[in-house]
Design an enzyme around this catalytic site. Structure first.
Site, mmCIF file in Angstrom:
data_model
loop_
_atom_site.group_PDB
_atom_site.id
_atom_site.type_symbol
_atom_site.label_atom_id
_atom_site.label_comp_id
_atom_site.label_asym_id
_atom_site.label_seq_id
_atom_site.Cartn_x
_atom_site.Cartn_y
_atom_site.Cartn_z
ATOM 1 N N SER A 124 10.394 44.929 -3.011
ATOM 2 C CA SER A 124 10.669 44.017 -1.637
ATOM 3 C C SER A 124 12.084 43.986 -1.719
ATOM 4 O O SER A 124 13.116 43.950 -2.720
ATOM 5 C CB SER A 124 9.947 42.857 -1.943
ATOM 6 O OG SER A 124 10.447 42.011 -0.873
ATOM 7 N N TYR A 148 8.766 34.649 -6.902
ATOM 8 C CA TYR A 148 8.097 35.945 -6.086
ATOM 9 C C TYR A 148 9.121 37.412 -6.383
ATOM 10 O O TYR A 148 8.945 38.220 -6.921
ATOM 11 C CB TYR A 148 7.864 35.931 -4.868
ATOM 12 C CG TYR A 148 7.595 37.198 -3.991
ATOM 13 C CD1 TYR A 148 6.449 38.035 -4.326
ATOM 14 C CD2 TYR A 148 8.339 37.550 -3.037
ATOM 15 C CE1 TYR A 148 6.303 39.466 -3.746
ATOM 16 C CE2 TYR A 148 8.060 38.729 -2.358
ATOM 17 C CZ TYR A 148 7.294 39.784 -2.569
ATOM 18 O OH TYR A 148 7.014 40.894 -2.002
ATOM 19 N N LYS A 152 9.185 40.953 -8.655
ATOM 20 C CA LYS A 152 9.593 42.155 -8.099
ATOM 21 C C LYS A 152 10.641 42.586 -9.251
ATOM 22 O O LYS A 152 10.655 43.983 -9.441
ATOM 23 C CB LYS A 152 9.886 42.182 -6.977
ATOM 24 C CG LYS A 152 8.726 41.984 -5.852
ATOM 25 C CD LYS A 152 7.554 43.103 -6.069
ATOM 26 C CE LYS A 152 6.379 42.954 -5.162
ATOM 27 N NZ LYS A 152 5.337 43.885 -5.283
#
Ligand code: UFG
Length: 339
Positions: A124, A148, A152
């Site tokens: 992302s 988050y 990643k």
């Protein structure tokens, strides 16, 4: 190719499986159905006209992952499964490190053990954090600002280190900007669980009259209309990039990351105007406080994907919203409640 797809019934996973089946690949999907429903398999098969295999598994279970990869013996792994909400990751970080990082380590370990040497990872643009250089290229520093984002970035590091240690391995991390839209067939798309976190699903529910108004998080940002700018990209374009990427990972070795975006930034008010055009509904909104953690402007430089994958995303926002709207209107209230 024989492709193992994790998160196969999720939003981007399901659209990618359609593209893979349509190109003649053999797909074994895996999902734990924590954010999707098994009936998505039937929809995928209906659109593509091809069968797929679907397995239920929680990827945090190391032995289960090893047994799955050992029995399937795929040529390639496309790894989508994971949680994706910034706010939730702040309040429940362990879930994010478990579902996003531990699961990925289990997969990487099983790939190494069973010789699966092509991995495409769903990353992302959140790995860049507060982007200081625009448009955001892959050369921007990796400085995630949420659990988050860190989950990643950590997974990218694990895969990059593994690629450095194992000469035959090829890893491509695809960094998505803001995927929206739905398959043009009108029966496959994202079904948000509960109150949507993302802009377009919320706008669609306001357009349907299910929610009275949209809250626009701040209009005092340093942008032309004061609302935040993002790079919205059609989910089918993202899905196609994965199918093309399979050829690319066959040809090269090592770790590489590529942005997937259109390169065009749109403000929240532009999205609302486009949604009003498409739906012919009023879509009332109210300006509220800024949402913590939102960056003013994020949009991609996607030259690397264009050069290596010969991939480009259609920047037509109206088309993206029209496809999203077609799917929203097809959704029964039972399906929405079931999700
Ligand atoms: N927004 C609103 N009202 C809403 C929802 C969103 O005004 O009800 C605004 C946000 O403030 C932001 C824009 O719409 O300016 C887009 O917000 P989204 O939540 O749809 O998307 P984000 O850009 O915040 O997040 C997305 C993905 C994340 C990913 C992040 C990386 O959803 O998974 O990009 O930047 F981490």
């Amino acid at each position: 190719m024989r492709v193992l797809v994790t998160g196969a019934t999720g939003y981007i996973g399901s659209h990618t499986v359609v593209e893979l089946l349509e190109r003649g690949h053999d797909v074994i999907g895996v999902d734990d159905f924590s954010a999707s429903v098994p009936s998505v398999q039937g929809t995928i098969e209906q659109i593509s006209g091809q069968p797929m295999t679907l397995v239920q598994l929680d990827l945090r279970h190391r032995d289960g992952v090893d047994a799955l990869i050992g029995s399937v013996q795929p040529d390639a792994l496309i790894h989508f499964a994971g949680r994706k909400f910034v706010g939730e990751s702040v309040s429940d970080p362990i879930q994010y490190y478990g579902r996003n990082v531990t699961a990925s380590i289990n997969l990487a370990e099983a790939c190494q053990r069973h010789g699966v040497d092509q991995i495409i990872f769903s990353s992302s643009c959140t790995v860049y954090g507060e982007a200081t250089i625009l448009p955001v290229s892959e050369a921007n520093p990796i400085m995630p600002v949420s659990p988050y984002g860190r989950s990643k970035a950590m997974t990218e590091s694990v895969l990059s280190d593994l690629a450095a240690a194992w000469d035959d391995l090829s890893v491509l991390a695809l960094r998505y900007f803001n995927p929206i839209g739905a398959h043009p067939a009108g029966i496959l798309g994202e079904v948000p669980i509960g109150e949507p976190n993302n802009l377009l699903p919320y706008v669609m529910q306001v357009a349907r009259g299910e929610r009275p108004e949209l809250s626009v998080f701040g209009d005092d940002y340093p942008t032309p209309d004061g609302t935040c700018i993002r790079d919205y990209v059609h989910v089918v374009d993202i899905a196609k990039a994965h199918a093309i990427a399979l050829d690319y990972t066959t040809r090269y070795r090592g770790f590489e990351a590529m942005n997937l975006g259109t390169g065009v930034g749109r403000s929240v008010l532009e999205v609302i105007r486009a949604a009003r055009d498409v739906t012919a509904r009023p879509i009332p909104y109210r300006i509220v406080e800024r949402r913590p953690g939102d960056a003013a402007r994020v949009y991609a430089q996607a030259k690397r994907a264009s050069y290596h994958l010969d991939w480009e995303a259609d920047p037509d926002l109206h088309r993206m919203i029209a496809d999203h709207w077609r799917f929203e209107r097809s959704l029964s209230s039972e399906r929405r409640l079931a999700s």
